[in-house]
Design an enzyme around this catalytic site. Structure first.
Site, short mmCIF file in Angstrom:
data_model
loop_
_atom_site.label_atom_id
_atom_site.label_comp_id
_atom_site.label_asym_id
_atom_site.label_seq_id
_atom_site.Cartn_x
_atom_site.Cartn_y
_atom_site.Cartn_z
N HIS A 266 0.87 -1.19 0.00
CA HIS A 266 0.00 0.00 0.00
C HIS A 266 0.90 1.23 0.00
O HIS A 266 1.74 1.38 -0.90
CB HIS A 266 -0.92 -0.10 1.22
N HIS A 309 -2.08 -2.81 -9.52
CA HIS A 309 -3.10 -2.24 -8.64
C HIS A 309 -4.31 -3.17 -8.62
O HIS A 309 -4.64 -3.76 -9.64
CB HIS A 309 -3.53 -0.85 -9.13
N ASP A 367 2.63 5.43 -6.95
CA ASP A 367 3.89 5.44 -6.20
C ASP A 367 5.13 5.34 -7.08
O ASP A 367 6.24 5.50 -6.58
CB ASP A 367 3.89 4.28 -5.19
N1 CMC Z 1 5.45 -7.20 -9.95
C1 CMC Z 1 5.35 -8.45 -10.48
N2 CMC Z 1 4.21 -9.16 -10.55
C2 CMC Z 1 3.09 -8.59 -10.06
C3 CMC Z 1 3.10 -7.29 -9.50
C4 CMC Z 1 4.35 -6.60 -9.44
N3 CMC Z 1 4.40 -5.37 -8.91
N4 CMC Z 1 1.85 -6.97 -9.10
C5 CMC Z 1 1.08 -8.03 -9.39
N5 CMC Z 1 1.82 -9.01 -9.99
C6 CMC Z 1 1.32 -10.30 -10.50
C7 CMC Z 1 1.00 -11.25 -9.36
O1 CMC Z 1 2.14 -12.04 -9.02
C8 CMC Z 1 -0.11 -12.06 -9.96
O2 CMC Z 1 0.47 -12.98 -10.88
P1 CMC Z 1 -0.23 -14.44 -11.13
O3 CMC Z 1 -1.58 -14.15 -11.70
O4 CMC Z 1 0.71 -15.14 -12.06
O5 CMC Z 1 -0.28 -15.10 -9.77
C9 CMC Z 1 -0.90 -11.04 -10.78
O6 CMC Z 1 0.07 -10.04 -11.15
C10 CMC Z 1 -2.06 -10.40 -10.04
O7 CMC Z 1 -1.54 -9.77 -8.88
P2 CMC Z 1 -2.13 -9.86 -7.41
O8 CMC Z 1 -1.02 -9.86 -6.41
O9 CMC Z 1 -3.13 -10.97 -7.34
O10 CMC Z 1 -2.90 -8.48 -7.36
P3 CMC Z 1 -3.51 -7.79 -6.09
O11 CMC Z 1 -4.66 -7.01 -6.57
O12 CMC Z 1 -3.78 -8.76 -5.00
O13 CMC Z 1 -2.33 -6.82 -5.57
C11 CMC Z 1 -0.87 -4.96 -5.47
C12 CMC Z 1 -2.21 -5.49 -5.98
C13 CMC Z 1 -0.83 -3.45 -5.66
C14 CMC Z 1 -0.74 -5.26 -3.96
C15 CMC Z 1 0.28 -5.63 -6.26
O14 CMC Z 1 0.15 -5.32 -7.63
C16 CMC Z 1 1.66 -5.24 -5.75
O15 CMC Z 1 2.15 -5.83 -4.78
N6 CMC Z 1 2.31 -4.21 -6.37
C17 CMC Z 1 3.58 -3.71 -5.89
C18 CMC Z 1 3.38 -2.82 -4.68
C19 CMC Z 1 2.79 -1.48 -5.04
O16 CMC Z 1 3.23 -0.80 -5.96
N7 CMC Z 1 1.78 -1.04 -4.24
C20 CMC Z 1 1.15 0.28 -4.41
C21 CMC Z 1 -0.25 0.18 -4.87
S1 CMC Z 1 -0.94 1.76 -5.42
C22 CMC Z 1 -0.89 2.84 -4.08
C23 CMC Z 1 -1.56 2.35 -2.86
O17 CMC Z 1 -2.52 1.60 -2.86
O18 CMC Z 1 -1.14 2.78 -1.81
#
Ligand code: CMC
Length: 429
Positions: A266, A309, A367
């Protein structure tokens, strides 16, 4: 009022269960599952992927098309024409204020920027090298011990006073976290300055010399506050709402929100992005590709921070504005050749052309570029999430106020229990 009904057929039940469907003003319709419990079933949705937890009129996101509206106004228009103070009024009260309402609100916020002098003693209890987010969680929660006079949350007046106090005092507390960390004296707020200017002043002025506020820095800071001000029912806002649903006071609820924001998935992502760019280190093609490959490798814990996201399956509109601002600010500050900006841009380009990221619809989020701007303004990495918390306070308190105004039941999810069924305590003789 239900517009339509869904029928859920469940093996073993004589008749389908009828569930009302409601339409919002825009966005997906929702199926009201509250009656399911009467038939002996819960819904199961870990991570709340398909769950609307409340009704709200504050912010709307269309993730497929990269749209973000606050009270109906697109974020791009607000970022260009508004400022953080006006946006706080808008989020809290629902409309853009006229001149008089704006001045009244602005005066009210600036008159509440100072914190009780005893709060200084709270800071003294922390180690100087404590992470500023750890300190902020503590001191924000402690505010309720100082401003107990207007804490009847059933009274609109008290809710407004608490909202103003929080919006006004968070920059002061944030700057105090920084000053404490580096061992400089705290700077008292200046009410003649606007919100972002005052924050920069409290961060960077010292008693030994005049501090001149750079207008480029102040504009960028204000824009960063606006771009982070609210984002619908994200993890920290939902935390604030859940805490608030128990009747807890707003300062305690905001402290819970700050704790939820800290995680790298987050608000902690802005700090993590700069750590990642530092780890990548050099801008050679092979090196950046190596890190992109690592992000795709499920055996490797490395992820592209600032990418992906839960809701946006398209460009995060805030990231677009942030990238433009980043280019402008670095150019104006004479830092257009910044090596980390070059790495970030190349990294973005490689990832956006890579099938892994295309198939999963992973785009840069807010971010990705914010840290580069903040670093250019002289703000250290460990303060990035603190600044996010300052900005998001306005969204958190608006949601809290909306929830209390509309009336709420305590938030209390259920579970799919997988533990032992009843068993007897072992005979230990
Ligand atoms: N790098 C590599 N792979 C990723 C990433 C990433 N940053 N984000 C998602 N994926 C992959 C994930 O491994 C999954 O792959 P598979 O379908 O093969 O298992 C797929 O994409 C779907 O991702 P998810 O983890 O199920 O998605 P989610 O909605 O649960 O998580 C998230 C969203 C933002 C937590 C995640 O994308 C992440 O960890 N991003 C990096 C951290 C980040 O930048 N966070 C800031 C978010 S925006 C500002 C805020 O909210 O504060």
């Amino acid at each position: 009022m239900a517009d339509r009904k869904a029928q859920l057929t469940i093996d073993g039940l004589d008749a389908p269960v009828e569930l009302p469907i409601y339409s919002g003003t825009t966005g997906p319709d929702v199926i009201d599952v509250r009656g399911l419990i009467d038939h002996g079933y819960f819904t199961y949705d870990p991570g709340f992927v398909s769950t609307a937890s409340c009704e709200s009129e504050i912010t709307y996101i269309d993730g497929a098309n990269g749209v973000l509206l606050h009270r109906g106004f697109p974020i791009e228009q607000l970022a260009t024409h508004s400022n953080h103070t006006e946006m706080s009024y808008l989020l809290l009260n629902g409309e853009i204020p006229d001149k008089e309402a704006y001045e009244t609100f602005r005066n009210s916020v600036s008159r509440h920027t100072m914190v009780h002098e005893q709060i200084v003693n709270f800071f003294k209890g922390f180690r100087r090298d404590a992470h500023p987010m750890a300190v902020l969680c503590g001191v924000a929660g402690a505010l309720s011990a100082f401003y107990h006079d207007n804490l009847d949350i059933t009274q609109e007046h008290d809710r407004q006073v608490s909202a103003i106090r929080l919006i006004a005092k968070m920059p002061t507390l944030a700057a105090m976290c920084y000053k404490y960390n580096i061992g400089q004296p705290f700077a008292y707020p200046r009410n003649d300055l606007d919100y972002a200017e005052n924050f920069l002043y409290m961060m960077f002025s010292n008693p030994c010399e005049e501090y001149e506020i750079n207008p480029v820095a102040a504009k960028a800071m204000d824009r960063i506050f606006m771009l982070h001000a609210d984002h619908e029912q994200n993890a920290s806002t939902s935390t604030v709402r859940l805490a608030g649903s128990t009747g807890a006071n707003p300062f305690a609820c905001i402290s819970a929100g700050i704790a939820a924001l800290w995680g790298p998935a987050h608000g902690g992502a802005n700090e993590a992005v700069l750590n990642m760019l530092a780890e990548i280190g050099d801008e050679s093609e092979e090196n950046i590709q190596h890190f992109v490959d690592r992000a795709k490798d499920k055996q490797d814990a490395f992820r592209l921070m600032g990418f992906g996201h839960r809701v946006y399956r398209n460009f995060d509109p805030r990231a677009r504005v942030m990238k433009e601002t980043c280019d402008e600010v670095l150019e104006e500050l004479g830092m257009g050749d910044d090596p980390q900006l070059k790495i970030a841009k190349r990294l973005e380009q490689i990832a956006l052309e890579d099938d892994y990221f295309i198939e999963r619809k992973l785009y840069p989020n807010v971010d990705f570029y914010s840290g580069i701007i903040l670093r250019a303004l002289g703000i250290p990495k460990n303060m990035f999430t603190v600044i996010f918390a300052v900005a998001r306070t306005t969204g958190w308190i608006s949601h809290w106020n909306e929830m209390i105004t509309n009336g709420t039941r305590i938030g209390r999810p259920r579970q799919l229990y997988k533990g032992y069924t009843q068993r007897d305590y072992p005979d230990q003789q």
